[in-house]
Design a protein around this motif. Structure first.
Motif: not given
Length: 126
Positions: A28-29, A49-51, A32-36
């Protein structure tokens, strides 16, 4: 007339995580993945997670488990009908890891099997 394929896309890529919190922080940090979401359907916790349209599933490693399947644990394929897809695998005498599709709740199922090089693959239906 060509029939619609049972296999409709890649659902996610599963990566083993020795320390879930450190792995989440890294993806995440730093990346830069987005937590789902996180779930614990059995003994291990899973975090999604999504990217850029690609979903990564972090698979918690517990009780000193080893990376028998490697750090990249499995590739999950989205299917339109998991029960028909399992029957197709049986027709081709594919090595099955699971006995039958496992319910993940809310109408979702998964099923594990081996590819020709013994790679771990998953069917996923939502």
């Amino acid at each position: 007339m060509k029939s619609e394929s049972l296999f409709t896309g890649v659902e996610h890529i599963g990566i083993k995580a020795l320390d879930m919190e450190k792995a989440l922080q890294f993806y995440i940090e730093i990346l830069g993945f987005k937590f789902l979401y996180r779930i614990k359907p059995g003994d291990v916790e899973l975090a999604f997670l999504e990217l850029g349209g690609t979903v990564v599933e972090l698979v918690e490693v517990v009780d000193g488990q080893r990376f028998e399947d490697g750090v990249v644990n499995h590739l999950a394929l989205r299917v339109s009908d998991i029960f028909k897809a399992v029957e197709r695998l049986k027709e081709f005498e594919v090595e099955l890891i699971s006995a039958e599709p496992m319910t993940l709740g809310e109408g979702r199922y998964n099923f594990f099997f081996r590819g020709p090089s013994r790679e771990k693959l998953e069917l996923y239906q939502e």
